[in-house]
Design an enzyme around this catalytic site. Structure first.
Site, mmCIF file in Angstrom:
data_model
loop_
_atom_site.group_PDB
_atom_site.id
_atom_site.type_symbol
_atom_site.label_atom_id
_atom_site.label_comp_id
_atom_site.label_asym_id
_atom_site.label_seq_id
_atom_site.Cartn_x
_atom_site.Cartn_y
_atom_site.Cartn_z
ATOM 1 N N ALA A 48 53.138 52.960 13.113
ATOM 2 C CA ALA A 48 52.802 53.703 12.086
ATOM 3 C C ALA A 48 53.941 54.132 11.384
ATOM 4 O O ALA A 48 54.249 53.882 10.193
ATOM 5 C CB ALA A 48 52.037 54.837 12.800
ATOM 6 N N ASP A 230 48.620 56.709 15.490
ATOM 7 C CA ASP A 230 48.473 56.436 14.112
ATOM 8 C C ASP A 230 47.788 57.396 13.080
ATOM 9 O O ASP A 230 48.310 57.292 11.918
ATOM 10 C CB ASP A 230 47.757 55.077 13.951
ATOM 11 C CG ASP A 230 48.514 53.817 14.722
ATOM 12 O OD1 ASP A 230 48.545 54.028 15.970
ATOM 13 O OD2 ASP A 230 49.280 52.960 13.958
ATOM 14 N N ASN A 240 44.638 55.926 17.971
ATOM 15 C CA ASN A 240 45.882 55.183 18.475
ATOM 16 C C ASN A 240 45.191 53.688 18.625
ATOM 17 O O ASN A 240 44.027 53.536 18.773
ATOM 18 C CB ASN A 240 46.445 55.823 19.663
ATOM 19 C CG ASN A 240 47.939 55.145 19.949
ATOM 20 O OD1 ASN A 240 48.775 54.765 18.837
ATOM 21 N ND2 ASN A 240 47.978 54.407 21.224
ATOM 22 N N LYS A 241 46.130 52.831 19.111
ATOM 23 C CA LYS A 241 45.659 51.392 19.370
ATOM 24 C C LYS A 241 44.660 51.316 20.554
ATOM 25 O O LYS A 241 44.616 51.955 21.326
ATOM 26 C CB LYS A 241 47.074 50.792 20.079
ATOM 27 C CG LYS A 241 46.857 49.395 20.527
ATOM 28 C CD LYS A 241 46.357 48.568 19.380
ATOM 29 C CE LYS A 241 47.199 48.479 18.210
ATOM 30 N NZ LYS A 241 46.613 47.795 17.173
#
Ligand code: MRU
Length: 340
Positions: A48, A230, A240-241
């Site tokens: 990010a 992110d 997030n991922k």
């Protein structure tokens, strides 16, 4: 020593090609904004904060690429729209582009100067943020501590020390011995990047498959899980991922604290909860293939790049201003304090 993935000088942006790591350390020079946009889409640069910094330099290159035929302001609008269209989830991208947009005037050469200066400021600010997050993470890292992290919230994903990894680098400098388990992070294996950069620095890191994380939590006295993010919604939900949510659920089950390292440009106060955050879906080939080798039959694939971790699974958000609770009151208070 950390690897720096972004360099800029006099109209040339140089990016470390993260798709070649860990086998090759290869840098690519960019002078065209559209090629920078493609580099973000193709994850030559990723993470990010790094996407935000790169997009800021993309705007600078866009101004350099102006050819006098079009109206400058309208042309720069198209440059910004192209860069904004690259990846939808990390808010750092739009945050950086919004700031850059305000530095554009009718005067082309003055705009180039303003934009270059501002992109550099965004880069330098991120370095300070990384260091401050690291300082706030340090008290969690005691001799013998064990951590799990996910994806690559490291120096490769930011300007210098990473977010979730910043404390690891600072603790290592202080000769504190600790251990990190790094989820490999299917399908793009960003965890391999984390293992690569931490091992380059001499930090004790072990790669595990994503599905091994719960077993580590069951078998060992894990101190904490620390991940990056992110985008964070106003209520503290974290995007997030993909794979972060199951890790948070497993950490809760085993009573292990779950922290999210969260620089303030990653907060989106306009979004009330995680379910309103756009989740990028990527090409099915990322799942069916490893590099160019096909590992799955030609069946349907669902490949969301991120997941939403609800605030009640999160112990704390480690920001550059300190650790806060993942809820609306704490987040509102933090941003009110920053404003005043
Ligand atoms: O798809 P990516 O590799 O850009 O995703 C990155 C992540 O999800 C990171 O965990 C996040 O950006 C970390 S913040 C340094």
């Amino acid at each position: 020593m950390t690897l720096q993935s972004i360099h800029y000088k006099d109209g040339v942006l140089t990016l470390l090609d993260q798709t070649q790591l860990p086998q090759n350390i290869q840098y690519i020079d960019f002078t065209e904004y559209d090629a920078v946009a493609a580099a973000i889409e193709n994850m030559i640069v990723r993470g990010a904060p790094a996407i935000g910094i790169t997009a800021a330099y993309g705007v600078v290159l866009g101004a350099y690429n102006y050819n006098e035929k079009d109206n400058f302001l309208q042309y720069m609008q198209l440059v910004i729209e192209r860069l904004a269209s690259t990846r939808p989830t990390a808010i750092n991208l739009l945050w950086a582009l919004n700031r850059m947009e305000k530095a554009i005037t009718n005067d082309v050469s003055q705009s180039i100067k303003n934009l270059e200066q501002l992109a550099q400021t965004i880069f330098e600010e991120d370095k300070r943020i990384n260091e401050q997050i690291g300082h706030h993470t340090l008290p969690l890292i005691q001799p013998g501590s064990i951590f799990i992290t996910h994806c690559n919230p490291g120096s490769l994903a930011t300007s210098i020390l990473g977010t979730a990894t910043a404390g690891f680098y600072l603790a290592h400098e202080k000769d504190i011995s600790f251990k990190v388990y790094s989820d490999e992070t299917r399908p793009r294996f960003q965890g391999a990047l984390t293992a690569f950069e931490l091992s380059q620095a001499g930090i004790d890191v072990t790669t595990i498959t994503d599905s091994t994380a719960a077993t580590i939590l069951q078998q060992q006295q894990v101190t904490a899980v620390i991940v990056g993010c992110d985008r964070i919604a106003l209520n503290g939900d974290v995007v997030n991922k993909i794979g972060t949510l199951p890790l948070a659920i497993a950490a809760k089950f085993y009573n292990v604290p779950f922290y999210v390292a969260a620089p303030t440009p990653t907060f989106d106060l306009n979004v009330h909860s995680g379910d309103a955050i756009p989740i990028e879906e990527r090409n099915q080939k990322e799942v069916t293939h490893v590099a160019d080798h096909q590992i799955a039959a030609n069946v349907q694939v669902y490949n969301p790049a991120f997941d939403i971790t609800p605030n009640n699974l999160i112990t704390g958000l480690i920001t550059e201003h300190g650790i806060i609770e993942a809820n609306k009151d704490a987040i509102t208070k933090l941003f009110e304090e920053i404003k005043s």
